[in-house]
Design a protein around this motif. Structure first.
Motif, PDB file in Angstrom:
ATOM      1  N   GLN A   1      -4.248   3.314   7.732  1.00  0.00           N
ATOM      2  CA  GLN A   1      -5.254   2.686   6.881  1.00  0.00           C
ATOM      3  C   GLN A   1      -5.783   3.716   5.899  1.00  0.00           C
ATOM      4  O   GLN A   1      -5.859   4.906   6.205  1.00  0.00           O
TER       5      GLN A   1
ATOM      6  N   ASP B   1       2.120  -4.603   4.996  1.00  0.00           N
ATOM      7  CA  ASP B   1       0.715  -5.008   5.022  1.00  0.00           C
ATOM      8  C   ASP B   1       0.483  -5.757   6.331  1.00  0.00           C
ATOM      9  O   ASP B   1       0.943  -6.888   6.498  1.00  0.00           O
TER      10      ASP B   1
ATOM     11  N   LEU C   1      -8.394  -3.901   8.416  1.00  0.00           N
ATOM     12  CA  LEU C   1      -8.771  -5.283   8.123  1.00  0.00           C
ATOM     13  C   LEU C   1      -8.835  -6.113   9.404  1.00  0.00           C
ATOM     14  O   LEU C   1      -8.031  -5.931  10.323  1.00  0.00           O
TER      15      LEU C   1
ATOM     16  N   HIS D   1      -6.778   5.810  -3.224  1.00  0.00           N
ATOM     17  CA  HIS D   1      -6.400   4.415  -3.447  1.00  0.00           C
ATOM     18  C   HIS D   1      -5.596   4.267  -4.737  1.00  0.00           C
ATOM     19  O   HIS D   1      -5.823   4.965  -5.711  1.00  0.00           O
TER      20      HIS D   1
ATOM     21  N   ASN E   1       0.370  -0.775   7.730  1.00  0.00           N
ATOM     22  CA  ASN E   1      -0.790  -0.383   6.936  1.00  0.00           C
ATOM     23  C   ASN E   1      -1.907  -1.428   6.981  1.00  0.00           C
ATOM     24  O   ASN E   1      -1.715  -2.560   7.405  1.00  0.00           O
ATOM     25  N   LYS E   2      -3.081  -1.009   6.534  1.00  0.00           N
ATOM     26  CA  LYS E   2      -4.291  -1.849   6.436  1.00  0.00           C
ATOM     27  C   LYS E   2      -4.781  -2.302   7.821  1.00  0.00           C
ATOM     28  O   LYS E   2      -5.237  -3.432   7.999  1.00  0.00           O
TER      29      LYS E   2
ATOM     30  N   THR F   1      -9.068   3.800   3.821  1.00  0.00           N
ATOM     31  CA  THR F   1     -10.325   3.066   3.591  1.00  0.00           C
ATOM     32  C   THR F   1     -11.239   3.769   2.592  1.00  0.00           C
ATOM     33  O   THR F   1     -11.288   3.403   1.435  1.00  0.00           O
TER      34      THR F   1
ATOM     35  N   GLY G   1       0.806  -1.230   0.000  1.00  0.00           N
ATOM     36  CA  GLY G   1       0.000   0.000   0.000  1.00  0.00           C
ATOM     37  C   GLY G   1       0.827   1.263   0.000  1.00  0.00           C
ATOM     38  O   GLY G   1       0.347   2.326   0.413  1.00  0.00           O
TER      39      GLY G   1
END
Length: 259
Positions: free
Chosen positions: A232, A167, A202, A117, A198-199, A234, A102
């Motif tokens: 993040q 990630d 989730l 994104h 990151n992320k 989103t 990301g």
């Protein structure tokens, strides 16, 4: 006797006429031969022209194939060729990490202050300038797939600081990310390090403490400034989370100190 003499001119005339007829026939034969020869020469010329045209077509085809190969090589080189080396006074902030972590989404979100994104992994290099109230920061993201990792260390020596993105939900690749991260920081014991876990949105994502342990960040060295942020991206187009704004302010401060 006079009658016999009168026949002699007639015989001469017949001979002359026969001779003329013979010469005419010879001339006709020569003409026919010439026409036949001309036909043969014409055929030869046509065949020669066809052969030359065939060779030209083959040559053109070979040229096109070579040009296609050259273009393909150039296209491949364009993907792997690094950008012009930055001047020492214009050192860049490096953004590295495995493919799919990301990096591009984080970088563009920092630049726009809005979540942006990225659809596909970066194939090569991605340079971005981010303006703050006090300065302008130059970021250089390098692709995280195997062909581009050889450039990471090359550019590290000219970096102001290193942003490493992982990630948090990709548990299987965290050991690989750890290996590459420690190889990088091992070449420069004082380069500031900012890690983006990151992320975080989730469900399967490791939390900050888990990422700290998985990447063995306690081993990065006491002389190095090191920071870990849970990030993040989103909702596309929404304001970036406050933690990303804090990270942006910190990066600007660290970059100013290193210049």
């Amino acid at each position: 006797m006079e009658r016999g003499k009168g026949k002699e001119p007639e015989k001469e005339k017949i001979r002359e006429k026969g001779k003329e007829e013979k010469e005419k026939k010879e001339v006709e034969k020569e003409k026919i031969k010439g026409k036949e020869k001309g036909k043969e020469t014409g055929k030869e010329e046509k065949n020669k022209c066809r052969e030359e045209e065939k060779k030209e077509r083959e040559t053109e085809k070979e040229k096109e194939q070579l040009e296609g190969k050259d273009k393909e090589k150039k296209d491949n080189n364009a993907l792997t060729k690094p950008p012009l080396e930055p001047l020492e006074k214009n050192k860049q902030i490096l953004v590295l990490g495995l493919d799919g972590a990301g990096k591009t989404s984080v970088l563009h979100s920092l630049a726009l202050n809005k979540v942006q994104h990225s659809v596909a992994p970066t194939q090569g290099f991605n340079a971005v300038c981010i303006n703050t109230e006090d300065s302008q920061m130059e970021f250089l993201e390098i692709g995280g797939s195997e062909p581009f990792r050889s450039y990471w260390e090359m550019y590290l020596s000219r970096g102001l600081l290193l942003i490493f993105v992982v990630d948090s939900a990709d548990h299987n690749r965290l050991p690989e990310a750890k290996k590459h991260l420690h190889q990088l920081i091992g070449t420069n014991p004082i380069l500031p390090l900012v890690v983006f876990a990151n992320k975080q949105d989730l469900e399967t994502a490791y939390r900050i403490t888990d990422i700290h342990e998985a990447l063995a960040l306690s081993e990065v060295g006491n002389d190095r400034k090191m920071f870990l942020f849970g990030t993040q991206v989103t909702e596309n187009g929404s304001e970036i989370p406050s933690v990303m704004q804090d990270a942006k302010d910190l990066i600007a401060h660290l970059a100013a100190d290193m210049q």
